[in-house]
Design a protein around this motif. Structure first.
Motif, PDB file in Angstrom:
ATOM      1  N   ASP A  53       0.804  -1.217   0.000  1.00 43.31           N
ATOM      2  CA  ASP A  53       0.000   0.000   0.000  1.00 43.31           C
ATOM      3  C   ASP A  53       0.840   1.271   0.000  1.00 43.31           C
ATOM      4  N   SER A  54       0.205   2.351  -0.470  1.00 42.59           N
ATOM      5  CA  SER A  54       0.797   3.678  -0.382  1.00 42.59           C
ATOM      6  C   SER A  54       0.616   4.218   1.030  1.00 42.59           C
ATOM      7  N   VAL A  55       1.161   5.389   1.279  1.00 44.90           N
ATOM      8  CA  VAL A  55       1.037   6.002   2.596  1.00 44.90           C
ATOM      9  C   VAL A  55      -0.419   6.341   2.919  1.00 44.90           C
ATOM     10  N   HIS A  56      -1.270   6.398   1.883  1.00 44.95           N
ATOM     11  CA  HIS A  56      -2.687   6.679   2.085  1.00 44.95           C
ATOM     12  C   HIS A  56      -3.517   5.410   2.238  1.00 44.95           C
ATOM     13  N   GLY A  57      -2.861   4.252   2.247  1.00 43.44           N
ATOM     14  CA  GLY A  57      -3.580   2.994   2.417  1.00 43.44           C
ATOM     15  C   GLY A  57      -4.138   2.411   1.138  1.00 43.44           C
ATOM     16  N   ASP A  58      -3.780   2.980  -0.010  1.00 42.05           N
ATOM     17  CA  ASP A  58      -4.284   2.480  -1.293  1.00 42.05           C
ATOM     18  C   ASP A  58      -3.313   1.448  -1.863  1.00 42.05           C
ATOM     19  N   PRO A  59      -3.830   0.335  -2.403  1.00 45.47           N
ATOM     20  CA  PRO A  59      -2.929  -0.642  -3.038  1.00 45.47           C
ATOM     21  C   PRO A  59      -2.177  -0.010  -4.199  1.00 45.47           C
ATOM     22  N   VAL A  60      -0.886  -0.310  -4.295  1.00 44.73           N
ATOM     23  CA  VAL A  60      -0.052   0.197  -5.377  1.00 44.73           C
ATOM     24  C   VAL A  60       0.149  -0.930  -6.383  1.00 44.73           C
ATOM     25  N   PRO A  61      -0.202  -0.731  -7.657  1.00 48.11           N
ATOM     26  CA  PRO A  61      -0.073  -1.810  -8.642  1.00 48.11           C
ATOM     27  C   PRO A  61       1.320  -2.418  -8.651  1.00 48.11           C
ATOM     28  N   VAL A  62       1.354  -3.738  -8.802  1.00 49.10           N
ATOM     29  CA  VAL A  62       2.623  -4.453  -8.801  1.00 49.10           C
ATOM     30  C   VAL A  62       3.543  -3.921  -9.899  1.00 49.10           C
ATOM     31  N   GLY A  63       3.009  -3.714 -11.094  1.00 47.47           N
ATOM     32  CA  GLY A  63       3.828  -3.232 -12.197  1.00 47.47           C
ATOM     33  C   GLY A  63       4.485  -1.899 -11.895  1.00 47.47           C
ATOM     34  N   ASP A  64       3.756  -0.995 -11.245  1.00 50.25           N
ATOM     35  CA  ASP A  64       4.336   0.299 -10.878  1.00 50.25           C
ATOM     36  C   ASP A  64       5.495   0.112  -9.900  1.00 50.25           C
ATOM     37  N   GLN A  65       5.310  -0.777  -8.922  1.00 52.33           N
ATOM     38  CA  GLN A  65       6.357  -1.009  -7.931  1.00 52.33           C
ATOM     39  C   GLN A  65       7.641  -1.542  -8.578  1.00 52.33           C
ATOM     40  N   LEU A  66       7.481  -2.558  -9.407  1.00 55.41           N
ATOM     41  CA  LEU A  66       8.663  -3.211  -9.949  1.00 55.41           C
ATOM     42  C   LEU A  66       9.324  -2.403 -11.060  1.00 55.41           C
TER      43      LEU A  66
END
Length: 629
Positions: free
Chosen positions: A529-542
């Motif tokens: 999750d982001s600091v706001h508690g929203d899931p962050v897409p796997v593709g964006d992370q990697l």
């Protein structure tokens, strides 16, 4: 006023002003302060020129400055030296070495004692009792809204508000406030940015926007990186930087000089990393990427995701395992532990299913835990009754095998080869002990030699589990923190390449000075999750991790990893992206652990097609490359 090449030095009654193409630095003569601004005159910070080098049991409090000198050198550089009294050292100075493009700050201390041990170091701030009567901890002023942090953290916040602390290094785990070891070590660099404010609609949690940035990096030979963490320490509009040596660096009678802290403007966070890497390379402290074998680029199957997914099914659905095991072993229904499922017959089962769908990994990683003990890396023959024979079968099929290696774990080793707590209990392996490094090299030889297991390399994990603490005891001083980890990975790498010149060592040590001991960079575990508690897409992370790794270790192949996946949809979406980022890695065969969704035949058929496309594209690139004569 005098101009030396590209730096103009102007002396006033209360300050000296240096104007360089990349910055303007104004140094106060009577107080420990300086201002640093960009070429446009906009202020980055009113820097504190205080610093502290605490000794174990002796805090370093300053008073001063007692003198400020400015030396204009014939080579066009300018050196500013700020002397101050110290409660811990005979003399102490902060030295600013100024070139047209950067400011390199260091701390120099001297002592007449034979056994002064460094605890913590702070720069651009520290403890002091000033002539004005002000006392306590002083910091530099924050005149920038954002800080770039080049290691993945939970919550995910690559560019964060400038009043937020951040830490880089080789200490971390999944406990609260410690999940910053995904890259361990990462580039030892923070970038101070403006005018971007994280969390606004224009910038997401993984964005690294271009603009006006000031990189601050730690530069020294890796053997001198004897600290566990590098921290951006911020509070109430002020910041300083801290290195934690924890008493394991000894200063002999004479003196000691800290690493350089380099302040260098950049147009983007990734540019700051590239400049940092180039700086280290120019000094001989970061090597080019090692020459690798073609098979390093083959798609990977790692069994860890399948182990975790099966453990979930056993725990939540009561699945039992008896029918596949030729030895008749039965795992009980109910709660299951994923490392218990690193078993020969299960890996056979998973590889059979992949083969049925046309998926043929070039490299197979046997993950946690095939060993009887992490510290000895002896085979657990209950789980792997014939690991050597199994590896032979993989070789006959044209495949390579990597063994998962848990760094730092001392289980099974004699206590004298370990870092120990005050009660004599082993905490970690001890890279300061030549006997441990010799034993480790022997383990590597046994695992890779044709007379042993004949494996092809290692997936080195848990590099963030470095021992940390002032009370811990080692064989010798100095081989601690980042330097200690490098000694371990170098031993693995050099012993592996001595046995097999094409042996592959995969790590998540994304620091330029690990280039010579890392064959492939792994992007490591996916967060949530982001600091706001929203899931962050796997593709964006990697994707942003890939960009950081590629900037820090250019030319190294990248293991794209694939664990854990939140659900089947994101797993497939990331599988489609993997060929663009590096070497595809498949972790799931039967189900997804977090969502407990089934992996269908159609899903695996898509993976097979993606791998065919990846291999075809690699073949086309290879055909276009000039042949060496």
């Amino acid at each position: 006023m005098q101009t030396i090449q590209d730096i103009t030095v102007t002396r006033h009654a209360t300050e000296v002003v240096l104007v360089a193409p990349a910055y303007t630095l104004g140094v106060a003569l009577a107080r420990p302060r300086a201002t640093i601004a960009g070429p446009d005159g906009e202020l980055w910070s009113d820097l504190s020129l205080l610093a502290s080098v605490d000794r174990v049991g002796v805090p370093d409090e300053s008073s001063g400055p007692t003198a400020v000198t400015v030396e204009e050198r014939a080579d066009g550089t300018v050196e500013v030296t700020v002397l101050m009294d110290s409660s811990a050292w005979a003399t102490k100075a902060v030295v600013l070495h100024c070139t047209p493009g950067e400011v390199r700050a260091r701390i120099e201390v001297t002592t007449e004692e034979d056994d002064a041990r460094i605890a913590d170091l702070t720069i651009f701030g520290g403890q002091a009792v000033l002539p004005t009567g002000a006392s306590g901890t002083f910091r530099s002023g924050i005149r920038f809204p954002s800080v770039f942090v080049p290691t993945p953290t939970e919550p995910i916040q690559v560019v964060r508000p400038s009043n937020t602390q951040a830490q880089l290094g080789v200490v971390g785990d999944a406990e609260p406030g410690r999940l910053h070891g995904i890259f361990s070590p990462p580039p030892l660099l923070f970038a101070l940015g403006r005018p971007f404010i994280p969390g606004t609609a224009a910038h997401g949690p993984t964005d690294m926007p271009v603009g006006d940035w000031l990189g601050v990096s730690v530069v020294a030979p890796v053997a001198q990186l004897g600290f566990t963490t590098f921290r951006y320490d911020a509070i109430d509009g002020g910041f300083l930087f801290r290195l934690t040596y924890e008493g394991h660096t000894r200063v002999q009678a004479g003196g000691w000089v800290s690493p350089d802290f380099v302040l260098r403007p950049a147009g983007a966070p990734l540019s700051a990393i590239r400049d940092y890497r180039d700086d280290l390379a120019a000094r001989g402290w970061a090597a080019p990427a090692p020459e690798g074998a073609d098979w390093w680029h083959e798609p990977i199957f790692c069994g860890w995701g399948a182990q975790c997914a099966l453990a979930v099914r056993m725990s939540h659905e009561g699945e039992a395992l008896a029918t596949d095991d030729p030895e008749g072993f039965v795992l009980p229904t109910g709660a299951a532990f994923a490392p218990d499922l690193a078993r020969q017959y299960l890996y056979d089962r998973w590889l059979r299913r992949l083969a049925e769908r046309g998926i043929h990994p070039g490299t197979i990683v046997i993950d946690d835990r095939w060993q009887a003990d992490y510290g000895t890396n002896a085979v657990d023959t209950e789980k792997w009754p014939d690991l050597r024979g199994w590896i032979d079968e993989r070789h006959a099929a044209g495949q390579r095998v990597l063994l998962w290696f848990k760094a730092w774990d001392p289980a099974g080793l004699p206590p004298e080869l370990t870092v120990r707590d005050p009660f004599g209990r082993p905490v970690a392996v001890d890279p300061s002990n030549p006997a441990y490094l010799e034993a480790l090299a022997g383990q590597v030889t046994r695992m890779l030699s044709p007379d042993g297991l004949d494996a092809d390399g290692f997936k080195v994990d848990f590099t963030q589990r470095a021992p940390s603490g002032v009370t811990l005891r080692t064989h010798a001083d100095g081989v601690w923190g980042v330097a200690g980890l490098h000694a371990i990975v170098k031993t693995i790498h050099d012993a592996a390449r001595a046995i097999k010149p094409d042996a592959l060592v995969v790590t998540h040590t994304v620091h330029p000075s690990f280039s010579d001991v890392t064959g492939m960079v792994r992007l490591n575990d996916v967060l949530e999750d982001s600091v706001h508690g929203d899931p962050v897409p796997v593709g964006d992370q990697l994707r942003y991790r890939h960009d950081i790794a590629a900037a820090s270790l250019p030319g190294h192949p990248i293991d794209t990893d694939q664990w854990p996946m939140p659900n089947r949809e994101e797993w497939l979406a990331y599988a489609r992206l993997q060929p663009e980022l590096g070497v595809p890695a498949l972790y799931y065969v039967e189900s997804i652990d977090n969502s407990r969704e089934t992996v269908t035949d159609a899903d695996l058929d898509e993976i097979a097609a993606l791998w065919r496309g990846y291999r075809a594209a690699r073949g086309e690139r290879a055909a276009k490359e000039p042949t060496a004569v």
